[in-house]
Design a protein around this motif. Structure first.
Motif, PDB file in Angstrom:
ATOM      1  N   TRP A   1      15.109  26.766   2.192  1.00 22.52           N
ATOM      2  CA  TRP A   1      13.962  26.279   2.936  1.00 22.52           C
ATOM      3  C   TRP A   1      13.633  27.209   4.079  1.00 22.52           C
ATOM      4  O   TRP A   1      14.530  27.813   4.692  1.00 22.52           O
ATOM      5  CB  TRP A   1      14.272  24.873   3.463  1.00 22.52           C
ATOM      6  CG  TRP A   1      13.225  24.285   4.336  1.00 22.52           C
ATOM      7  CD1 TRP A   1      12.074  23.674   3.955  1.00 22.52           C
ATOM      8  CD2 TRP A   1      13.246  24.230   5.769  1.00 22.52           C
ATOM      9  NE1 TRP A   1      11.375  23.248   5.046  1.00 22.52           N
ATOM     10  CE2 TRP A   1      12.067  23.574   6.180  1.00 22.52           C
ATOM     11  CE3 TRP A   1      14.148  24.669   6.746  1.00 22.52           C
ATOM     12  CZ2 TRP A   1      11.764  23.353   7.519  1.00 22.52           C
ATOM     13  CZ3 TRP A   1      13.840  24.446   8.075  1.00 22.52           C
ATOM     14  CH2 TRP A   1      12.653  23.792   8.447  1.00 22.52           C
ATOM     15  N   CYS A   2      12.329  27.366   4.358  1.00 23.58           N
ATOM     16  CA  CYS A   2      11.882  28.236   5.438  1.00 23.58           C
ATOM     17  C   CYS A   2      10.771  27.564   6.224  1.00 23.58           C
ATOM     18  O   CYS A   2       9.811  27.036   5.649  1.00 23.58           O
ATOM     19  CB  CYS A   2      11.377  29.560   4.869  1.00 23.58           C
ATOM     20  SG  CYS A   2      10.614  30.647   6.101  1.00 23.58           S
ATOM     21  N   ASN A   3      10.899  27.608   7.537  1.00 23.79           N
ATOM     22  CA  ASN A   3       9.848  27.147   8.438  1.00 23.79           C
ATOM     23  C   ASN A   3       9.359  28.344   9.240  1.00 23.79           C
ATOM     24  O   ASN A   3      10.120  28.889  10.048  1.00 23.79           O
ATOM     25  CB  ASN A   3      10.370  26.048   9.355  1.00 23.79           C
ATOM     26  CG  ASN A   3       9.306  25.554  10.324  1.00 23.79           C
ATOM     27  OD1 ASN A   3       9.428  25.724  11.538  1.00 23.79           O
ATOM     28  ND2 ASN A   3       8.257  24.962   9.805  1.00 23.79           N
ATOM     29  N   PRO A   4       8.126  28.789   9.033  1.00 21.17           N
ATOM     30  CA  PRO A   4       7.648  29.993   9.712  1.00 21.17           C
ATOM     31  C   PRO A   4       7.304  29.718  11.171  1.00 21.17           C
ATOM     32  O   PRO A   4       7.307  28.575  11.620  1.00 21.17           O
ATOM     33  CB  PRO A   4       6.381  30.343   8.922  1.00 21.17           C
ATOM     34  CG  PRO A   4       5.881  29.008   8.453  1.00 21.17           C
ATOM     35  CD  PRO A   4       7.109  28.191   8.164  1.00 21.17           C
ATOM     36  N   ILE A   5       6.984  30.778  11.873  1.00 20.30           N
ATOM     37  CA  ILE A   5       6.533  30.648  13.253  1.00 20.30           C
ATOM     38  C   ILE A   5       5.206  29.890  13.264  1.00 20.30           C
ATOM     39  O   ILE A   5       4.335  30.137  12.411  1.00 20.30           O
ATOM     40  CB  ILE A   5       6.379  32.030  13.906  1.00 20.30           C
ATOM     41  CG1 ILE A   5       7.769  32.680  14.055  1.00 20.30           C
ATOM     42  CG2 ILE A   5       5.685  31.943  15.255  1.00 20.30           C
ATOM     43  CD1 ILE A   5       7.737  34.112  14.525  1.00 20.30           C
ATOM     44  N   SER A   6       5.055  29.002  14.212  1.00 16.21           N
ATOM     45  CA  SER A   6       3.852  28.183  14.289  1.00 16.21           C
ATOM     46  C   SER A   6       2.604  29.053  14.368  1.00 16.21           C
ATOM     47  O   SER A   6       2.539  30.003  15.165  1.00 16.21           O
ATOM     48  CB  SER A   6       3.931  27.280  15.525  1.00 16.21           C
ATOM     49  OG  SER A   6       2.751  26.507  15.661  1.00 16.21           O
ATOM     50  N   GLY A   7       1.627  28.740  13.522  1.00 14.85           N
ATOM     51  CA  GLY A   7       0.380  29.487  13.523  1.00 14.85           C
ATOM     52  C   GLY A   7       0.360  30.691  12.607  1.00 14.85           C
ATOM     53  O   GLY A   7      -0.681  31.329  12.439  1.00 14.85           O
ATOM     54  N   HIS A   8       1.495  31.027  12.018  1.00 15.71           N
ATOM     55  CA  HIS A   8       1.551  32.157  11.090  1.00 15.71           C
ATOM     56  C   HIS A   8       1.089  31.714   9.707  1.00 15.71           C
ATOM     57  O   HIS A   8       1.674  30.829   9.098  1.00 15.71           O
ATOM     58  CB  HIS A   8       2.971  32.724  11.023  1.00 15.71           C
ATOM     59  CG  HIS A   8       3.299  33.607  12.174  1.00 15.71           C
ATOM     60  ND1 HIS A   8       4.370  34.483  12.164  1.00 15.71           N
ATOM     61  CD2 HIS A   8       2.698  33.764  13.371  1.00 15.71           C
ATOM     62  CE1 HIS A   8       4.401  35.147  13.311  1.00 15.71           C
ATOM     63  NE2 HIS A   8       3.411  34.716  14.060  1.00 15.71           N
ATOM     64  N   ASN A   9       0.043  32.391   9.216  1.00 26.27           N
ATOM     65  CA  ASN A   9      -0.532  32.003   7.934  1.00 26.27           C
ATOM     66  C   ASN A   9       0.163  32.659   6.744  1.00 26.27           C
ATOM     67  O   ASN A   9       0.094  32.156   5.628  1.00 26.27           O
ATOM     68  CB  ASN A   9      -2.022  32.363   7.900  1.00 26.27           C
ATOM     69  CG  ASN A   9      -2.801  31.607   8.955  1.00 26.27           C
ATOM     70  OD1 ASN A   9      -2.553  30.434   9.208  1.00 26.27           O
ATOM     71  ND2 ASN A   9      -3.755  32.287   9.584  1.00 26.27           N
ATOM     72  N   THR A  10       0.779  33.805   6.986  1.00 24.68           N
ATOM     73  CA  THR A  10       1.385  34.550   5.886  1.00 24.68           C
ATOM     74  C   THR A  10       2.892  34.346   5.900  1.00 24.68           C
ATOM     75  O   THR A  10       3.532  34.438   6.952  1.00 24.68           O
ATOM     76  CB  THR A  10       1.064  36.046   5.984  1.00 24.68           C
ATOM     77  OG1 THR A  10      -0.357  36.207   6.074  1.00 24.68           O
ATOM     78  CG2 THR A  10       1.569  36.787   4.759  1.00 24.68           C
ATOM     79  N   LEU A  11       3.439  34.075   4.721  1.00 25.42           N
ATOM     80  CA  LEU A  11       4.876  33.853   4.588  1.00 25.42           C
ATOM     81  C   LEU A  11       5.410  34.693   3.444  1.00 25.42           C
ATOM     82  O   LEU A  11       4.760  34.830   2.397  1.00 25.42           O
ATOM     83  CB  LEU A  11       5.154  32.360   4.336  1.00 25.42           C
ATOM     84  CG  LEU A  11       6.610  31.910   4.275  1.00 25.42           C
ATOM     85  CD1 LEU A  11       6.783  30.516   4.866  1.00 25.42           C
ATOM     86  CD2 LEU A  11       7.158  31.970   2.872  1.00 25.42           C
ATOM     87  N   TYR A  12       6.587  35.267   3.659  1.00 26.28           N
ATOM     88  CA  TYR A  12       7.199  36.161   2.684  1.00 26.28           C
ATOM     89  C   TYR A  12       8.623  35.688   2.367  1.00 26.28           C
ATOM     90  O   TYR A  12       9.340  35.243   3.258  1.00 26.28           O
ATOM     91  CB  TYR A  12       7.318  37.585   3.243  1.00 26.28           C
ATOM     92  CG  TYR A  12       6.103  38.137   3.931  1.00 26.28           C
ATOM     93  CD1 TYR A  12       5.758  37.730   5.219  1.00 26.28           C
ATOM     94  CD2 TYR A  12       5.314  39.110   3.319  1.00 26.28           C
ATOM     95  CE1 TYR A  12       4.655  38.249   5.873  1.00 26.28           C
ATOM     96  CE2 TYR A  12       4.206  39.649   3.970  1.00 26.28           C
ATOM     97  CZ  TYR A  12       3.885  39.211   5.246  1.00 26.28           C
ATOM     98  OH  TYR A  12       2.786  39.736   5.890  1.00 26.28           O
ATOM     99  N   TRP A  13       9.009  35.868   1.118  1.00 25.86           N
ATOM    100  CA  TRP A  13      10.410  35.718   0.724  1.00 25.86           C
ATOM    101  C   TRP A  13      10.905  37.088   0.237  1.00 25.86           C
ATOM    102  O   TRP A  13      10.278  37.715  -0.628  1.00 25.86           O
ATOM    103  CB  TRP A  13      10.585  34.709  -0.388  1.00 25.86           C
ATOM    104  CG  TRP A  13      10.533  33.276   0.046  1.00 25.86           C
ATOM    105  CD1 TRP A  13       9.496  32.404  -0.098  1.00 25.86           C
ATOM    106  CD2 TRP A  13      11.582  32.526   0.671  1.00 25.86           C
ATOM    107  NE1 TRP A  13       9.816  31.171   0.409  1.00 25.86           N
ATOM    108  CE2 TRP A  13      11.108  31.219   0.886  1.00 25.86           C
ATOM    109  CE3 TRP A  13      12.890  32.828   1.073  1.00 25.86           C
ATOM    110  CZ2 TRP A  13      11.875  30.207   1.475  1.00 25.86           C
ATOM    111  CZ3 TRP A  13      13.650  31.831   1.663  1.00 25.86           C
ATOM    112  CH2 TRP A  13      13.138  30.536   1.859  1.00 25.86           C
TER     113      TRP A  13
END
Lengths: 115, 114
Positions: free
Chosen positions: A22-34
């Protein structure tokens, strides 16, 4: 500002078992990478999301790996069934998504050991 | 193929001295960006410095600076006045204008000797 959060930090499973990260990105970040990081090597991109859409999943082994990013925030990466060669660190990163290139901020990773 | 090569698997330096980490890359793109990332033993990757390929001036961030040689496709990192906290894996990476995929090298493990 909180950084990228990942859980669990460590996971040990038997081969052929399923596993999820599971990953929770930085608030407001639209792009997520694995990313996948094998021992002694640099990370390699598995999948990139722009909001809810997977825009680059060309390196994701789709026979056993799947990912989702519901509501464009948190994301889950799943492996089913796991193989011995899947032992590695799985890194999540996020970026704002409003410029090129974006600075990517990484989480601490999940270290997976498949026995 | 687009690749990044870090020819030094391990480096060590005495505290307070200067060390240079090497990186070469291969891309057919003309517009790209280069990065050095630091990964301490806790494994959280941190951006150290970035360089836009269209800029001739070498980037500098406090004790960290780069030597960017575009024609040679070389991008080395110099760490001045090395500190114990600089000990980590250092990864060179680039991303092209059209893509958001970071391409990483294999890393250099830097040890700081007190």
């Amino acid at each position: 500002e909180a950084g990228v959060v990942q859980s669990p930090r460590y996971k040990i499973i038997e081969k052929k078992q399923p596993v999820a990260f599971w990953c929770n990105p930085i608030s407001g970040h639209n792009t997520l990478y694995w990313y996948l990081q094998n021992l002694g090597q640099g990370p390699e991109l598995l999948i990139r999301y722009e909001n809810e859409e997977a825009v680059d999943d060309s390196q994701l082994p789709k026979d056993r790996f799947s990912a989702e990013r519901l509501k464009g925030v948190d994301s889950t990466l799943k492996i089913q069934p796991a193989e011995l060669g899947d032992s590695a660190v799985y890194l999540c990163a996020s970026s704002r998504g409003d410029r090129v290139p974006d600075t990517q901020y990484f989480g601490p990773g999940t270290r997976l050991t498949v026995l | 193929a687009q690749t990044v090569t870090q020819s030094q698997p391990e480096m060590s330096v005495q505290e307070a001295e200067t060390v240079t980490l090497s990186c070469t890359y291969d891309t057919s793109e003309s517009d790209y960006y280069l990065f050095w990332y630091k990964q301490p033993p806790s494994r959280q990757m941190i951006l150290v410095i970035r360089q836009e390929a269209y800029k001739q001036q070498n980037a500098t961030e406090n004790r960290f600076s780069v030597n960017f040689q575009k024609a040679a496709k070389s991008f080395s990192l110099k760490i001045s006045d090395s500190q114990l906290g600089d000990a980590a894996m250092y990864f060179c990476a680039y991303v092209t204008q059209g893509a958001q995929k970071l391409v990483f090298g294999q890393g250099t493990r830097l040890t700081i000797n007190p």
